[in-house]
Design a protein around this motif. Structure first.
Motif, PDB file in Angstrom:
ATOM      1  N   SER A  59       0.863  -1.188   0.000  1.00  2.28           N
ATOM      2  CA  SER A  59       0.000   0.000   0.000  1.00  2.28           C
ATOM      3  C   SER A  59       0.899   1.237   0.000  1.00  2.28           C
ATOM      4  N   THR A  60       1.133   1.748  -1.182  1.00  2.00           N
ATOM      5  CA  THR A  60       2.000   2.913  -1.332  1.00  2.00           C
ATOM      6  C   THR A  60       1.241   4.164  -0.907  1.00  2.00           C
ATOM      7  N   GLU A  61       1.912   5.006  -0.140  1.00  2.00           N
ATOM      8  CA  GLU A  61       1.301   6.254   0.316  1.00  2.00           C
ATOM      9  C   GLU A  61       0.853   7.087  -0.886  1.00  2.00           C
ATOM     10  N   PRO A  62      -0.321   7.724  -0.798  1.00  2.00           N
ATOM     11  CA  PRO A  62      -0.801   8.556  -1.921  1.00  2.00           C
ATOM     12  C   PRO A  62       0.178   9.653  -2.328  1.00  2.00           C
ATOM     13  N   PHE A  63       0.869  10.276  -1.358  1.00  2.00           N
ATOM     14  CA  PHE A  63       1.823  11.328  -1.703  1.00  2.00           C
ATOM     15  C   PHE A  63       2.982  10.776  -2.525  1.00  2.00           C
ATOM     16  N   MET A  64       3.386   9.514  -2.244  1.00  2.00           N
ATOM     17  CA  MET A  64       4.491   8.898  -2.976  1.00  2.00           C
ATOM     18  C   MET A  64       4.055   8.587  -4.409  1.00  2.00           C
ATOM     19  N   ARG A  65       2.867   8.040  -4.557  1.00  2.33           N
ATOM     20  CA  ARG A  65       2.348   7.723  -5.890  1.00  2.33           C
ATOM     21  C   ARG A  65       2.199   8.995  -6.718  1.00  2.33           C
ATOM     22  N   ALA A  66       1.697  10.080  -6.104  1.00  2.00           N
ATOM     23  CA  ALA A  66       1.544  11.362  -6.808  1.00  2.00           C
ATOM     24  C   ALA A  66       2.904  11.887  -7.278  1.00  2.00           C
ATOM     25  N   MET A  67       3.916  11.744  -6.435  1.00  2.00           N
ATOM     26  CA  MET A  67       5.265  12.190  -6.804  1.00  2.00           C
ATOM     27  C   MET A  67       5.795  11.378  -7.981  1.00  2.00           C
ATOM     28  N   LEU A  68       5.604  10.058  -7.918  1.00  2.00           N
ATOM     29  CA  LEU A  68       6.081   9.186  -8.992  1.00  2.00           C
ATOM     30  C   LEU A  68       5.378   9.489 -10.311  1.00  2.00           C
ATOM     31  N   ILE A  69       4.073   9.710 -10.271  1.00  2.15           N
ATOM     32  CA  ILE A  69       3.325  10.053 -11.486  1.00  2.15           C
ATOM     33  C   ILE A  69       3.835  11.366 -12.064  1.00  2.15           C
ATOM     34  N   ALA A  70       4.050  12.363 -11.193  1.00  4.28           N
ATOM     35  CA  ALA A  70       4.516  13.677 -11.657  1.00  4.28           C
ATOM     36  C   ALA A  70       5.847  13.578 -12.392  1.00  4.28           C
ATOM     37  N   VAL A  71       6.722  12.691 -11.941  1.00  2.00           N
ATOM     38  CA  VAL A  71       8.047  12.556 -12.566  1.00  2.00           C
ATOM     39  C   VAL A  71       8.010  11.589 -13.752  1.00  2.00           C
ATOM     40  N   LEU A  72       7.398  10.441 -13.561  1.00  4.09           N
ATOM     41  CA  LEU A  72       7.496   9.376 -14.565  1.00  4.09           C
ATOM     42  C   LEU A  72       6.587   9.542 -15.779  1.00  4.09           C
ATOM     43  N   GLU A  73       5.422  10.138 -15.617  1.00  2.28           N
ATOM     44  CA  GLU A  73       4.490  10.199 -16.739  1.00  2.28           C
ATOM     45  C   GLU A  73       4.740  11.377 -17.674  1.00  2.28           C
ATOM     46  N   ARG A  74       5.656  12.253 -17.336  1.00  6.32           N
ATOM     47  CA  ARG A  74       6.009  13.376 -18.218  1.00  6.32           C
ATOM     48  C   ARG A  74       7.130  12.948 -19.167  1.00  6.32           C
ATOM     49  N   PRO A  75       7.119  13.502 -20.382  1.00  5.56           N
ATOM     50  CA  PRO A  75       8.210  13.152 -21.303  1.00  5.56           C
ATOM     51  C   PRO A  75       9.567  13.719 -20.855  1.00  5.56           C
ATOM     52  N   LEU A  76       9.550  14.811 -20.100  1.00  8.00           N
ATOM     53  CA  LEU A  76      10.786  15.395 -19.553  1.00  8.00           C
ATOM     54  C   LEU A  76      10.643  15.505 -18.058  1.00  8.00           C
ATOM     55  N   PRO A  77      11.696  15.267 -17.315  1.00  8.89           N
ATOM     56  CA  PRO A  77      13.031  14.942 -17.777  1.00  8.89           C
ATOM     57  C   PRO A  77      13.092  13.537 -18.382  1.00  8.89           C
ATOM     58  N   LEU A  78      14.094  13.340 -19.243  1.00  8.01           N
ATOM     59  CA  LEU A  78      14.337  11.995 -19.758  1.00  8.01           C
ATOM     60  C   LEU A  78      14.721  11.100 -18.587  1.00  8.01           C
ATOM     61  N   LYS A  79      14.219   9.884 -18.586  1.00 11.66           N
ATOM     62  CA  LYS A  79      14.539   8.904 -17.552  1.00 11.66           C
ATOM     63  C   LYS A  79      15.545   7.926 -18.148  1.00 11.66           C
ATOM     64  N   ILE A  80      16.791   7.979 -17.672  1.00  7.00           N
ATOM     65  CA  ILE A  80      17.898   7.243 -18.257  1.00  7.00           C
ATOM     66  C   ILE A  80      18.238   6.026 -17.399  1.00  7.00           C
ATOM     67  N   GLY A  81      18.345   4.860 -18.036  1.00  6.35           N
ATOM     68  CA  GLY A  81      18.720   3.668 -17.289  1.00  6.35           C
ATOM     69  C   GLY A  81      19.194   2.568 -18.216  1.00  6.35           C
ATOM     70  N   PHE A  82      19.447   1.420 -17.642  1.00 10.64           N
ATOM     71  CA  PHE A  82      19.871   0.235 -18.392  1.00 10.64           C
ATOM     72  C   PHE A  82      18.832  -0.859 -18.204  1.00 10.64           C
ATOM     73  N   GLY A  83      18.388  -1.465 -19.311  1.00 10.43           N
ATOM     74  CA  GLY A  83      17.451  -2.583 -19.240  1.00 10.43           C
ATOM     75  C   GLY A  83      16.142  -2.207 -18.583  1.00 10.43           C
ATOM     76  N   LEU A  84      15.499  -1.156 -19.067  1.00 13.51           N
ATOM     77  CA  LEU A  84      14.325  -0.596 -18.394  1.00 13.51           C
ATOM     78  C   LEU A  84      12.983  -1.201 -18.795  1.00 13.51           C
ATOM     79  N   SER A  85      12.939  -2.050 -19.777  1.00 11.57           N
ATOM     80  CA  SER A  85      11.659  -2.575 -20.255  1.00 11.57           C
ATOM     81  C   SER A  85      10.848  -3.238 -19.143  1.00 11.57           C
ATOM     82  N   ASP A  86      11.476  -4.147 -18.396  1.00 13.45           N
ATOM     83  CA  ASP A  86      10.763  -4.812 -17.299  1.00 13.45           C
ATOM     84  C   ASP A  86      10.402  -3.833 -16.185  1.00 13.45           C
ATOM     85  N   ASP A  87      11.285  -2.884 -15.903  1.00 15.81           N
ATOM     86  CA  ASP A  87      11.012  -1.894 -14.853  1.00 15.81           C
ATOM     87  C   ASP A  87       9.720  -1.141 -15.168  1.00 15.81           C
TER      88      ASP A  87
END
Length: 194
Positions: A59-87
């Motif tokens: 059960s992820t805290e709502p504030f944490m989920r909101a933060m993750l959505i704000a960062v991850l669902e935007r096209p910028l900033p670019l999210k750089i990593g290795f082998g990210l398909s499964d992630d």
């Protein structure tokens, strides 16, 4: 470690101020055939100067989920990593987050005609002449523990940071990213309700 609403807001603001950030996730390993992962259990981001680690539980805290959505669902900033398909697929399955702006350096660094992806260890050796220490013992620890130890925290922060450093160096060498393609996510299951 980001644990409070205030830390989540500070992390979000620092990450959204960047053009590119390091990104990775860690999941508790599965050892039984057919066992489904309940990960990700840890999400890591890195700016050029700081890493942010967020534990994700049942059960992820709502504030944490909101933060993750704000960062991850935007096209910028670019999210750089290795082998990210499964992630990205696991993030979608667990938190219903559709990550955008994903740059998988394993794919970006692949030479034309090369079938195998280039991993973080190989990239660090190639671009910096250094050996990246990635302990198998730590990578296969229980990332779902309520408190991570210092070795886990350092390992996780390094994973996000090294991807960003490789990307910055690769761009400085004059390379350019091809147009980004969205990660293919599974289609929602039909519920039988119209």
């Amino acid at each position: 470690m980001v644990v409070t609403p205030e830390q989540a807001v500070a992390a979000r603001d620092a990450l959204l101020a960047c053009d590119a950030i390091g990104f990775d996730t860690e999941s508790k390993p599965t050892f039984t055939r057919g066992e489904t992962s309940t990960g990700p259990h840890l999400i890591q981001f890195a700016t050029d100067k700081q890493a942010f680690l967020m534990q994700i539980g049942a059960s992820t805290e709502p504030f944490m989920r909101a933060m993750l959505i704000a960062v991850l669902e935007r096209p910028l900033p670019l999210k750089i990593g290795f082998g990210l398909s499964d992630d990205v697929k696991r993030l979608h399955a667990k938190l219903d987050i559709r990550a955008a702006g994903i740059v998988d350096m394993s794919v970006a660094l692949r030479a034309p005609g090369q079938k195998n992806d280039l991993g973080a260890k190989t990239a660090v050796a190639k671009f910096f002449g250094l050996k990246l220490q990635k302990s198998k013992k730590i990578s296969t620890t229980n990332w779902a523990l309520p408190r991570l130890n210092e070795k886990q925290i350092l390992y996780a922060a390094d994973d996000a940071q090294v991807a960003l450093r490789v990307y910055r160096h690769w761009i400085e060498l004059g390379n350019k990213l091809p147009p980004l393609k969205p990660v293919k996510l599974p289609k929602p299951a039909k519920t039988g309700i119209s």
